[in-house]
Scaffold this motif. Structure first.
Motif, mmCIF file in Angstrom:
data_model
loop_
_atom_site.group_PDB
_atom_site.id
_atom_site.type_symbol
_atom_site.label_atom_id
_atom_site.label_comp_id
_atom_site.label_asym_id
_atom_site.label_seq_id
_atom_site.Cartn_x
_atom_site.Cartn_y
_atom_site.Cartn_z
ATOM 1 N N LEU A 1 0.809 -1.224 0.000
ATOM 2 C CA LEU A 1 0.000 0.000 0.000
ATOM 3 C C LEU A 1 0.841 1.271 0.000
ATOM 4 O O LEU A 1 0.328 2.353 -0.286
ATOM 5 N N GLY A 2 2.121 1.131 0.315
ATOM 6 C CA GLY A 2 2.963 2.311 0.445
ATOM 7 C C GLY A 2 4.117 2.340 -0.528
ATOM 8 O O GLY A 2 4.027 2.915 -1.613
ATOM 9 N N TRP A 3 5.237 1.718 -0.149
ATOM 10 C CA TRP A 3 6.454 1.782 -0.951
ATOM 11 C C TRP A 3 6.240 1.306 -2.379
ATOM 12 O O TRP A 3 6.721 1.944 -3.330
ATOM 13 N N GLU A 4 5.527 0.208 -2.559
ATOM 14 C CA GLU A 4 5.410 -0.339 -3.914
ATOM 15 C C GLU A 4 4.582 0.567 -4.822
ATOM 16 O O GLU A 4 4.889 0.708 -6.009
ATOM 17 N N ARG A 5 3.566 1.196 -4.276
ATOM 18 C CA ARG A 5 2.789 2.168 -5.074
ATOM 19 C C ARG A 5 3.674 3.340 -5.480
ATOM 20 O O ARG A 5 3.624 3.827 -6.618
ATOM 21 N N PHE A 6 4.491 3.801 -4.525
ATOM 22 C CA PHE A 6 5.406 4.903 -4.821
ATOM 23 C C PHE A 6 6.423 4.493 -5.878
ATOM 24 O O PHE A 6 6.660 5.212 -6.849
#
Length: 292
Positions: free
Chosen positions: A52-57
């Motif tokens: 939900l965080g790093w991979e989306r970024f």
């Protein structure tokens, strides 16, 4: 193009760059297992947070919109030390923005534990009004698919909210006889390849048909969606039909979550590699790429 099943956590930033260059602009990353048993429920929470965080970024830094599905993978339902704790976690995390389905769930060895947690996660999908991504087993696939379809009927979830994945020539007609969507994982040597997929599209058309790379940490290829699209084009399949399979269908399926805006998905992602996430950058001293 849209790759609706790819495990980007196990891929490199070079894969993101190659996918974007080949025309892939949206991906869905289903929760997966890590190749060895997890020993603590907390590791699942950190994994969900990374999707939900790093991979989306990280995806956005290469012009790709990233969504995810969350679930307890069939293989891990057989681990009694973590299974119930993960189900409790899911009840919280399925409310998060960016989660567009429950998955991947289903069968691996077709054990009693797999059936129990399959039904529990179907119930969570109904509760949270989310679609479901179903993994069909690598062994005895036809029996596993039939059993999955029976459990879907038993759960009461609407067929149009279910994507049955990893289909073959043997299972595709079984899925199309229902109202479920039919996914196909295009692999270098197993599951399904470009030529076989071309033949299936010529026979069945594009209605509820979806393709993906299912690329992960094993032997796989994150460019299989564009490669299959090219194979369809070379075989004389109409561009409109190809577009339906590699864009319209996955977009329509996951839009049912209410968390994937179809107009936003069409818009380009603004790339600004000067940005960081929690202090981390995708760069290692290179000049940042910045463009609208």
């Amino acid at each position: 193009m849209f790759d609706p099943h790819v495990h980007m956590t196990s891929r490199t930033t070079d894969d993101y760059r190659a996918m974007n260059a080949a025309g892939v602009t949206v991906v869905v990353e289903p929760a997966f297992w890590m190749g060895q048993p997890r020993t603590h429920v907390g590791t699942f929470e950190d994994y969900f947070l990374s999707l939900l965080g790093w991979e989306r970024f990280r995806a956005s830094q290469f012009g790709i919109r990233h969504y995810c599905t969350l679930g307890l993978n069939p293989k891990e339902t057989n681990n009694p030390d973590v299974a119930d704790g993960v189900i409790a976690l899911l009840d919280h995390y399925l409310e998060k923005d960016g989660v567009v389905a429950v998955g991947e769930i289903g069968f691996d060895d077709e054990t009693a534990a797999e059936e129990k947690y399959f039904l529990l996660q179907l119930e969570l999908a109904i509760k949270h009004e989310l679609p479901v991504l179903v993994h069909t087993p690598h062994r005895d696939k036809k029996a596993g698919t039939l059993r999955s379809l029976a459990m879907i009927r038993e759960s009461g979830i609407r067929d149009e909210l279910v994507l049955i994945d990893h289909n073959t020539e043997e299972t595709l007609p079984l899925v199309l006889d229902t109202g479920c969507w039919a996914g196909h994982s295009i692999y270098p040597e197993t599951k399904m390849d470009e030529a076989r997929m071309v033949a299936l599209v010529k026979q069945y058309g594009a209605d509820r048909i979806i393709i993906n790379s299912a690329a992960d940490w094993g032997v796989s290829d994150p460019l299989k969606v564009p490669k299959t699209a090219q194979a369809m084009l070379d075989a004389g399949i109409a561009e409109a039909l190809i577009r339906t399979i590699v864009w319209d269908n996955p977009l329509a399926f996951f839009a049912q979550s209410g968390r994937l805006d179809q107009e936003e998905a069409v818009a380009d992602v603004r790339i600004d590699q000067r940005q960081a996430f929690e202090g981390n950058s995708v760069l290692r001293g290179q000049t940042p790429v910045v463009h609208d």
